[in-house]
Design an enzyme around this catalytic site. Structure first.
Site, PDB file in Angstrom:
ATOM      1  N   GLU A   1      -9.789   2.803  -5.120  1.00 34.48           N
ATOM      2  CA  GLU A   1      -9.422   4.181  -4.755  1.00 34.48           C
ATOM      3  C   GLU A   1      -8.236   4.710  -5.560  1.00 34.48           C
ATOM      4  O   GLU A   1      -7.315   5.324  -5.018  1.00 34.48           O
ATOM      5  CB  GLU A   1      -9.124   4.253  -3.242  1.00 34.48           C
ATOM      6  CG  GLU A   1     -10.328   3.895  -2.388  1.00 34.48           C
ATOM      7  CD  GLU A   1     -10.036   3.931  -0.895  1.00 34.48           C
ATOM      8  OE1 GLU A   1     -10.919   4.355  -0.129  1.00 34.48           O
ATOM      9  OE2 GLU A   1      -8.934   3.514  -0.485  1.00 34.48           O
TER      10      GLU A   1
ATOM     11  N   HIS B   1      -2.923   3.268  -4.544  1.00 32.35           N
ATOM     12  CA  HIS B   1      -2.310   2.777  -3.300  1.00 32.35           C
ATOM     13  C   HIS B   1      -0.894   2.262  -3.559  1.00 32.35           C
ATOM     14  O   HIS B   1      -0.495   1.213  -3.055  1.00 32.35           O
ATOM     15  CB  HIS B   1      -3.176   1.679  -2.680  1.00 32.35           C
ATOM     16  CG  HIS B   1      -4.429   2.194  -2.032  1.00 32.35           C
ATOM     17  ND1 HIS B   1      -4.417   2.891  -0.841  1.00 32.35           N
ATOM     18  CD2 HIS B   1      -5.732   2.121  -2.412  1.00 32.35           C
ATOM     19  CE1 HIS B   1      -5.659   3.216  -0.509  1.00 32.35           C
ATOM     20  NE2 HIS B   1      -6.475   2.772  -1.453  1.00 32.35           N
TER      21      HIS B   1
ATOM     22  N   ASP C   1       0.859  -1.178   0.000  1.00 33.25           N
ATOM     23  CA  ASP C   1       0.000   0.000   0.000  1.00 33.25           C
ATOM     24  C   ASP C   1       0.897   1.231   0.000  1.00 33.25           C
ATOM     25  O   ASP C   1       2.119   1.124  -0.103  1.00 33.25           O
ATOM     26  CB  ASP C   1      -0.957   0.000   1.199  1.00 33.25           C
ATOM     27  CG  ASP C   1      -2.331   0.544   0.813  1.00 33.25           C
ATOM     28  OD1 ASP C   1      -2.414   1.746   0.459  1.00 33.25           O
ATOM     29  OD2 ASP C   1      -3.307  -0.222   0.840  1.00 33.25           O
TER      30      ASP C   1
END
Length: 544
Positions: free
Chosen positions: A318, A248, A177
């Site tokens: 995202e 990410h 991440d």
């Protein structure tokens, strides 16, 4: 005798039969294919009761007899007392035998969960009935985020044992991440040399003003990963590794700046992100990026063999598109490929790795954002933003794992009281999780058939060590395990009073295992985190 089993079995037969007494003369008699359960029984029950449990022979008295009957469902099992003070566990496959052994351990009492006997000459007895059991779902999982806060290898192995104890069979391993890259890739050593360390860590929610200024990091060597995968396989747990792309990805970009959108920002100035949230720094949609991550996945497939890891998770959630909108390189790629917009550019990125993984005998799975811009035919979806993504995917013929944030994100707080440590999100009590159903009403029978199962997700921004993970995960994982395994009635009709009664026995098992769960009466003084800001959301979560 009351059956205080979690998860609840399909049926319990006549309880008037003879029981099973385990003592120094007890043996284990296993048919071919049951070797992993034999080893597990000797290491766990043998340690707990101080017994050697040597190999026995078919037809002998006082034995734990392990059998496979392909007529049963693969993960189903029968457990019954046999003649001569013996117990017979028959599974539809080696995995079914193992789940039956987990039930036997529960029936032997909390003492069976210790690592050493507390007195000499302990004998364990079970006056139990015949049990018939099988799981509702084939995918019964937990996702553990080790990027935000790293759990050392021994803690991961412990969590695999805890999953197995609850008949959960999928471990989703969130390895990368913005805040850290946790898996060694030999051809790209900077991913761990640079990308696994951040200079400091936000303490609490990202709006908190508290920082821990200690450099923070860690990673798993390839040998660590092989051991984790082998340990999982012994427990009939599949491992789903996740490399999160194209968003990410700031940790990867900090290690190899050419992976980022160099025509928009100075990627050489980026470091591993030290706060929480969604970073704007995403991968550039270039051929160089594709080749780089093909190299990552080549090593990953070697570490996670197809037998244990048929699915590879590519994240896909995202991914902010702002840099792509500003990037001449990204815009040129959109035009070159004849794409409509940046959503389709992400879809192109995901499709590339779907084809790449499919050609190597694996299946791609990603968060539900991968639906945006179109999804490859064979890809599966982890539906996290609610039910909607999963419903859309299932109705379009894609396999789905239901893990809606509003229901089964275990970083969300367990109570509305002021003492909950670093409270995040909606209140999700033990009863709320118990009443979760992975299959939303209204799905067609065909679409419902695409629901592979469900998993609980454990994001660790505010879980800085194993104790905090335990507190957030337990006891709710026990309720989740029952949802995933047992054939329960509709949510409103479920008997939570009976579940609480069975949990009384289960807390004693968790105590024996050293699990630092949230007590029913609220957090203990050392479990609270006064003054550390969280982000509680009031009211009932939306059903979306």
């Amino acid at each position: 005798m009351d059956m205080e089993l979690i998860p609840a079995p399909v049926s319990v037969g006549d309880q008037g039969r003879c029981g099973f007494l385990m003592d120094r003369a007890t043996t284990i008699t296993g048919q071919d294919g049951t070797e992993s359960t034999e080893r597990w029984l000797r290491s766990t029950l043998g340690a707990a009761f101080g017994l050697s449990l040597p190999p026995g022979a078919e037809g002998k008295d006082n034995t734990i007899l392990l059998r496979i009957d392909p007529a049963l469902e693969p993960e189903g099992y029968r457990l019954s007392t046999g003649t001569g003070q013996s117990v017979v566990i028959t599974g539809g496959s080696p995995a079914g035998v193992f789940w039956g052994a987990q039930t036997l351990r529960q029936l032997l009492g909390p003492e069976a969960f210790r690592r050493a006997p507390v007195s000499d000459g302990v004998r364990a007895s079970v006056p139990f009935a015949d049990i018939e059991d099988r799981p509702r779902f084939s995918w019964r999982g937990m996702m553990l985020d080790v990027s935000r806060h790293f759990l050392p290898k021994d803690d991961v192995l412990r969590y695999l044992d805890l999953l197995a104890a609850h008949k959960l069979n999928v471990f989703h391993f969130h390895l990368t991440d913005d805040q850290g890259w946790r898996v060694e890739i030999k051809r790209y050593p900077k991913l761990t040399e640079v990308g696994s360390w951040r200079s400091r860590t936000k303490h609490g929610h990202r709006a908190s003003e508290l920082w821990d200024e200690t450099p923070y990091g860690g990673h798993y060597t390839q040998d660590d990963i092989r051991e984790i995968v082998a340990y999982a396989a012994e427990r009939h747990i599949r491992v789903v590794p996740e490399i999160d792309i194209p968003g990410h990805s700031q940790a990867a970009i900090s290690a190899y700046p050419e992976l980022g959108n160099t025509d928009v920002i100075d990627t050489t100035a980026l470091s591993v992100w030290d706060t929480w949230g969604v970073s704007p720094n995403v991968l550039a949609p270039t051929d160089n990026t594709l080749r780089f991550f093909e190299g990552v996945f080549e090593e990953l497939l070697d570490l996670f063999p197809a037998a244990t890891s048929p699915f590879i998770h590519v994240g896909g959630d995202e991914c902010r598109k702002d840099q792509w909108k500003e990037s001449p390189t990204a815009q040129a790629r959109i035009r070159e490929l004849g794409l409509a917009d940046e959503d389709e550019l992400q879809s192109w990125f995901i499709r590339h790795f779907d084809r790449w993984l499919t050609a190597r005998g694996r299946r791609l799975i990603g968060w539900d954002e991968i639906l945006e811009g179109g999804l490859p035919d064979g890809a599966a979806v982890s539906s996290w933003r609610g039910y909607a993504g999963g419903i859309a995917a299932a109705e379009a013929g894609h396999d789905v794992v239901m893990c809606p944030e509003q229901q089964v994100y275990l970083d969300h707080r367990q109570d509305g009281g002021p003492d909950e440590p670093m409270p995040i999100g909606y209140v999700r009590t033990l009863e709320d999780v118990f009443r979760f159903d992975p299959v939303p009403p209204g799905l067609t029978e065909e679409a419902a058939g695409h629901i592979l199962g469900t998993q609980a997700n454990v994001w660790t921004e505010v879980m800085q060590n194993r104790s905090r993970v335990d507190y957030q995960v337990f006891p709710r994982l026990a309720a989740f395990a029952e949802v995933a395994w047992s054939a329960l009635p509709a949510p409103a009709d479920r008997d939570f009073v009976d579940f609480e009664r069975r949990m009384t026995a289960h807390y004693a098992r968790l105590d024996a295992l050293g699990v630092e769960y949230r007590p029913p009466g609220g957090p203990l003084p050392w479990q609270r985190r006064p003054g550390v800001l969280g982000r509680p959301i009031e009211g009932a979560p939306p059903n979306v």
